[in-house]
Design a protein around this motif. Structure first.
Motif, PDB file in Angstrom:
ATOM      1  N   LEU A  39      -0.762   1.702   8.207  1.00  0.00           N
ATOM      2  CA  LEU A  39      -1.796   1.462   7.199  1.00  0.00           C
ATOM      3  C   LEU A  39      -2.907   2.497   7.313  1.00  0.00           C
ATOM      4  N   TYR A  80       0.860  -1.178   0.000  1.00  0.00           N
ATOM      5  CA  TYR A  80       0.000   0.000   0.000  1.00  0.00           C
ATOM      6  C   TYR A  80       0.901   1.234   0.000  1.00  0.00           C
ATOM      7  N   TYR A  81       0.322   2.379  -0.194  1.00  0.00           N
ATOM      8  CA  TYR A  81       1.105   3.617  -0.226  1.00  0.00           C
ATOM      9  C   TYR A  81       1.759   3.872   1.126  1.00  0.00           C
ATOM     10  N   GLN A  82       3.045   4.185   1.117  1.00  0.00           N
ATOM     11  CA  GLN A  82       3.770   4.607   2.322  1.00  0.00           C
ATOM     12  C   GLN A  82       4.547   5.883   2.007  1.00  0.00           C
ATOM     13  N   GLU A 119      -9.762   3.141   3.180  1.00  0.00           N
ATOM     14  CA  GLU A 119      -9.470   2.033   2.294  1.00  0.00           C
ATOM     15  C   GLU A 119      -8.654   0.932   3.005  1.00  0.00           C
ATOM     16  N   SER A 120      -8.254   1.194   4.246  1.00  0.00           N
ATOM     17  CA  SER A 120      -7.383   0.262   4.965  1.00  0.00           C
ATOM     18  C   SER A 120      -7.968  -1.137   5.067  1.00  0.00           C
ATOM     19  N   ASN A 172      -1.924   6.033   6.108  1.00  0.00           N
ATOM     20  CA  ASN A 172      -1.601   6.109   4.681  1.00  0.00           C
ATOM     21  C   ASN A 172      -2.769   5.777   3.759  1.00  0.00           C
ATOM     22  N   GLU A 173      -3.697   4.929   4.232  1.00  0.00           N
ATOM     23  CA  GLU A 173      -4.790   4.493   3.356  1.00  0.00           C
ATOM     24  C   GLU A 173      -6.177   4.893   3.851  1.00  0.00           C
ATOM     25  N   PHE A 180      -7.008  -4.035   2.813  1.00  0.00           N
ATOM     26  CA  PHE A 180      -5.684  -4.652   2.887  1.00  0.00           C
ATOM     27  C   PHE A 180      -5.594  -5.684   3.989  1.00  0.00           C
TER      28      PHE A 180
END
Length: 203
Positions: A191, A172-174, A198-199, A194-195, A202
């Motif tokens: 998580l 995921y985006y970091q 939407e977490s 960053n998300e 994942f």
């Protein structure tokens, strides 16, 4: 009904929350002997310099204190230091501002017992992730070979983790990925910040 057994965690890793999300019932072990250098009182976040471990100081008598009896120490002004570290690491992440007010109170009041503190954090994180786990504390030590119960007490650990065939860290985006590459299985905070909402995808 699927059931799993977990140890308590302080802002546990993504892997721990995956179990919480996927199993119908999660039992949190209260009667194991507390182990140092585990996620029970530590979490790992990503910073501009790489990973950083945040550890809650605890008080206990020797190596035979049960997890349920572990008390949080006020040594070293750790609450202030932990929140400052989290702010410094994630203030440029997409969702830090969105969740900061929900999480800051955990660093502003005193808690006596580690398990109470961790449990309150877990329920808040699940609220922010928008799912309701069925979670209960054990009322006696759970043997490792119980039928139809998945035991992850020794699987999910920062040092020498046991292989877990059901967990494959999803990228995921970091914020610092360009500098350090993707860092898998960090604290759920990584998580979440960053998300955002939407977490859950994942886990």
């Amino acid at each position: 009904m699927t059931t799993c057994l977990l140890s308590t965690t302080y802002f546990g890793p993504v892997q721990w929350y995956q179990k919480l999300h996927r199993y119908d019932l999660v039992r949190v072990e209260c009667y194991e002997n507390f182990q140092k250098q585990t996620y029970r009182n530590r979490c790992v976040i990503a910073t501009t310099d790489g990973t950083q471990t945040l550890t809650i100081p605890v008080t206990h008598d020797g190596n035979k204190t049960l997890s349920r009896d572990i008390k949080i120490s006020d040594h070293g002004n750790w609450r202030h230091l932990h929140w400052n570290a989290i702010q410094s690491a994630y203030n440029s992440s997409p969702f830090f501002e969105f969740y900061a007010d929900d999480l800051r109170p955990f660093f502003e009041r005193r808690w006596d017992f580690l398990m109470d503190f961790n449990e309150a954090i877990t329920y808040k994180i699940c609220e922010l992730l928008d799912f309701e786990p069925m979670m209960e504390r054990t009322n006696a030590y759970q043997p490792a070979d119980m039928p139809e119960v998945a035991d992850f007490r020794e699987t999910i650990r920062p040092k020498h983790p046991v292989p877990d065939a059901d967990f494959f860290p999803r990228r995921y985006y970091q914020v610092f990925e360009q500098k350090h590459g993707f860092l898998p299985n960090l604290s759920i905070l990584d998580l979440l910040f960053n998300e955002g909402n939407e977490s859950i995808l994942f886990l």
